[in-house]
Design an enzyme around this catalytic site. Sequence first.
Site, mmCIF file in Angstrom:
data_model
loop_
_atom_site.group_PDB
_atom_site.id
_atom_site.type_symbol
_atom_site.label_atom_id
_atom_site.label_comp_id
_atom_site.label_asym_id
_atom_site.label_seq_id
_atom_site.Cartn_x
_atom_site.Cartn_y
_atom_site.Cartn_z
ATOM 1 C CD GLU A 138 19.944 -8.770 13.491
ATOM 2 O OE1 GLU A 138 19.520 -9.721 12.792
ATOM 3 O OE2 GLU A 138 19.337 -8.330 14.462
ATOM 4 C CD GLU A 190 22.600 -2.703 12.894
ATOM 5 O OE1 GLU A 190 21.918 -3.606 12.355
ATOM 6 O OE2 GLU A 190 22.119 -1.778 13.565
ATOM 7 C CB CYS A 197 13.927 -10.906 12.602
ATOM 8 S SG CYS A 197 15.120 -11.557 13.715
ATOM 9 C CB SER A 209 19.583 -4.878 14.502
ATOM 10 O OG SER A 209 19.706 -4.937 13.110
ATOM 11 C CE LYS A 264 7.816 -11.772 10.418
ATOM 12 N NZ LYS A 264 9.019 -10.939 10.296
ATOM 13 C CD GLU A 288 7.992 -6.908 9.782
ATOM 14 O OE1 GLU A 288 7.591 -8.052 9.518
ATOM 15 O OE2 GLU A 288 9.164 -6.652 10.086
ATOM 16 C CD GLU A 291 7.825 2.205 9.368
ATOM 17 O OE1 GLU A 291 6.763 2.826 9.142
ATOM 18 O OE2 GLU A 291 8.054 1.624 10.435
ATOM 19 C CB CYS A 294 9.023 -18.047 14.214
ATOM 20 S SG CYS A 294 10.068 -16.606 14.204
#
Lengths: 624, 395, 157
Positions: free
Chosen positions: A308, A311, A335, A355, A394, A397, A402, A551
């Site tokens: 990241e 990037e 994230c 990102s 999550k 996710e 993908e 989190c």
Amino acid sequence: MENNKETNRAPISQKPLVIEKGDKDAIGGLVEIEINGKPFKVPLGTTILDACRQQNIHIPTLCHHEDLCIAGVCRICVVEVEGMRVLPTSCSFPITNRLKIKTSSENVRKARRHILDLLLSEHYGECYSCHRNNNCELQKLAKEYGVDSYRFGHVTQRRHEIDRSSYSVIRDMDKCILCKRCVRTCIDLQEVGVLEATHRGDATTISTFMDKPLADVVCINCGQCINRCPTAALKANDPSDDIWRAIDDPKKHVVIQTAPSPRAAIGEEFGLPAGTSMTKQLNTALKMIGFDKVFDTNFTADLTIMEEGTELLLRLKKALVEKDDSVKLPQFTSCSPGWIKYIEHFYPDYLDYLSSCKSPQQMFGAVIKTYYAQLNNINPEDIVTVALMPCSAKKFECNRPEMNDSGYKDVDYGLTTREMAQMIKEAGLYLPGLPESEFDNPFDESSSGLIFGATGGVMESALRTAYELVTGRQVPFSNLEILPCRGFSGVRQASVKLENVKPEWSFLEGVDLNFMIAHGTANAKKVMEALKRGELSNIHFVEIMACPGGCIGGGGQPIPTSKEIRAKRAEAIYKEAAGLTIKKSFENPAIAKIYAEFLTDGPCGHLSHKLLHTHYAKRGKYIP
Amino acid sequence: MPIKNKSVIFDRENLNKENPKEFLYKALKMSPSDLILEVRESGLKGRGGAGFPTGTKWMLASAAVSDKKFVVCNADEGEPGTFKDRVLLDEFSDLVFYGMIMCGYAIRANKGFVYLRGEYRYLLDKLLKYLDKMHEENLLGKNILNSGFDFDIEIRLGSGAYVCGEESALIESLEGHRGESRNRPPFPVNTGYMGHPTVVNNVETFATVPIIISRGAEWFTTVGTLNSKGTKLISVSGDCKEPGVYEVPFGISINDILKLVKAENTKAVQVGGASGHCVPKEQFDRALSFEDLSTGGSIMIFNESRDMLHILKNFMEFFVEESCGQCTPCRIGNIKLLEGVEKVEAGDCALSYIKELIELGKSMQLASKCGLGQSSPNPFISIMTNFENEIFSQR
Amino acid sequence: MIEIKDNILTQEISELIGKYGNGREALLPILQQIQAKHGYVSEFAQQEIANALDIHPVEVYGVITFYSFLGNKKKGRHIIRLCRTISCDLAGKDAIIRTLERELGIKFGETTKDEKFSLEFINCMGMCDQGPAMMINEQVFTQLTPHKIVDILKNFR
Ligand SMILES: Cc1cc2nc3c(=O)[nH]c(=O)nc-3n(C[C@H](O)[C@H](O)[C@H](O)COP(=O)(O)O)c2cc1C
Ligand code: SF4
Ligand code: FES
């Protein structure tokens, strides 16, 4: 964020009375009241509930939650106020004059008991077949008030189907007591707006738009509603049965990664005070349960920082040197899967700002089923990857189509802190009593990835690495603790000046690196609206976490949650991080190793793009 | 259909002689505080049911500090058996609107809403036309009658929810929310529509004010009882020869009302609508007043042939459906009361369970969030106690 | 992602926004207008209104389901609402129920096959002195008798 009570939805009258210092009505600022015959002085505007709590007088509550605006609907908190015909609710009653309050008079006790009896008469199911058994606020009150029979009957038939459509959140409206905490969480606290009370009278239910399954509406899976549900009406989709099956299957190589936030909170499930870190005992427990390997998600948190951060620098270069205006700045972190789904639904035209990095969980999955499988000569098909996360999103996710760049499902199961605790108990283990042990090789070293758990942590880690990459020096903060990143205010902004940079980064000489941090999607909304208005043109990097507090306040964390509990958990994380010798991601030897051995074309190189980066879906907010 | 008996206040012939426009003229010449004082002196109490002193309400709103204030006319008239506001809006809309303007002038509000129940939509066009006419005559809008006072009235429609008659639920509904009542305090006079001080009054309350202003507070206090001044419109329905709207002085006994409406063989009278009390024959000498039998206007008469349990069931069904559903005692409590009635109907209800339900009803009266749940147990308690013999002897 | 193309409904809603503003307080008037014109507020309309007022669709849905005059499903062109509260009940509501159900061949809560009529109950509508009473759309009919019902229905067929 914590002052989130100021939303445009909550009826103005239901907001707590806030008395400004120096308010002319607040002469002296104190009012004398009498509770159960004893005089007390309280600040003007304090609710009766708060006044009683300050005096250690217990008043039961159900719809009240300190993170949320006042509702006053369950009525269990009624008290008697001299001179009033009816019993007012203490949670909603601001003290503005001398009141004489009784908290357990006959009328009060009777009314509370009646309310409980009524709630129980409509509450389907039995406590022993309920996952909130022993942690249910309704059950607790029933015990407190000595309920020993269903005075007004008991429902014996299901009236609602359980909504199991979502990967993350399961709704069982037969357990709902209509306290509306989830509604206030969803609409006010998170401003997602999936749940609302619908219909009226006896038909009132909490529902989604047109009663659609949760999977079909704009739910971002943050699970904040679960954390605030007093009963078992909302729960996370629990994969532990499948995980047990995998563990029991000798052919399967079952690998678990644990994130920092569950480790700082799981102790609460075993009766420890909030903020007791259990990292190393947990390692032991997981091994005893039968996981073949226990890894630290911090490793991929470090990997995320590398990817990241690179990037970001590439984006800056493109924008500043190549004057490429197709490059989108600021760059937003990616994230938090709740945040990802939020932006996909509500700001689908701004996905290019995100990102492209996968979250640490997904990076780990991809790395395990490729690099780790190769290293250890295991057929990736036989590997089952489990992720212990503080998060319900999550689960969604890891099921995104993908997310199988390794050629397999990168992460098989997302497990929450609560479910992990359940598995440990089921295995007959008492976590706090276990010996300590370390993480497994080859991902055993960790650094700043640890602080990802608290809001601002990703930013802090990223800055440490980026600053040093660019200038060759450490960030100018004592002990590398970038304090402007810490704390709990909803939207924070700060900057670091880049000076005496390395020659290859000369275009950044003298640049103020401006960054922003927001947690809770209501705050994310504020940031996105500012971006829409073009007010973020001088910002370079934005960290967003979907959950209040980051989190550590995730939707998979132990119940209950409060500002205080979240602060304690964050403290535990920062304390553990302060003890680490490696504080910067790029100094983690395991990181250096994976770039040397596997991701040989470096951060943001070809292979890392394939395995560690992803793309997003324009979902929009309209539902067919 | 006009008011059926000879009326003291709402008599068009009389009013025409006095010319109601003059009332407004007179009010706008007074100072706002004098106007409030006059209303206070008259002892006028809210005609919507709760009977809060109107002058006090206006004074509180006038004392509240805010750049904006609002006047709301509660024309949601949803209480079963009430229809006097319909007659007022149909025939005395001028008085209603003047009353609102006076209130606005008194508390310094510049905007008024009429919350008209959806069922009365057919009155809308007429009312709108009348508002237009008032604009033309400079009785509304900017600088009313050259007094320097601006006021405008907007009519908003309800959409079929009884609870929206409750003032804070009404305000929620005006703001575009579900009609769920609010926590009190704060009260609407401090924190009402959009958070601004708001006076909510019943149609009849507003319509009475211009008369008080014109004839003086003292005149008003000559009628009625000690704590209930003036006259009251009642809507009479049920078993009688002459149902309709009547104007009666406070203090009138049930017996006198029954005579007035030519009711015979009466067994019971429900005073105050579904949420009111059921008065048995033995108590027909009780008086209509805030001290004794308080009512927003609904009088329902049941003769000897009626089954009281059937009536009770009808009321409880009404509440189960019309509760806003937010608070526990009302939402589930009413269901339990209705289930109790159904059990009695089926002949398998223990008397002790009815006693239990009456206790539950008392808790609902104390612990419900708004007036609906606080009063919905009234018919259950009064019918089950007053007609216990009849109900249980048959089953 | 669903692309929203401007259609008649979108245009209609933006006109209503022009009239009532885009604050939350405009929600009920807008819903009432849409309901009056189309007989219900469709799923799409709800989302468009939510979008225009910057609130969540589920809030619009919550409001619609709260009020008995608003609906999210298509019903008959003429909605017949019979008062079921006590005064009308005592005045002979049951006979009217039977007449209406037989004349239209449907039960209360249903809609005729040709989508012309829906039968519903309503709570006290303030016509207690002239019961039994009912509304057809916005029109009020009082002192109903079975014969009167037959005549009234003729005018709506
Ligand atoms: C469930 C419920 C329904 C009510 N319905 C009405 C109504 O239809 N009309 C009305 O004027 N007041 C109604 N009220 C009383 C109002 O809350 C409020 O007290 C009244 O509008 C104040 O006006 P007043 O002081 O002029 O009576 C209702 C109250 C409750 C609790
Ligand atoms: S008492 Fe009934 S109507 Fe009033 S707030 Fe409670 S549920 Fe709603
Ligand atoms: S906690 Fe006060 S009403 Fe629910």
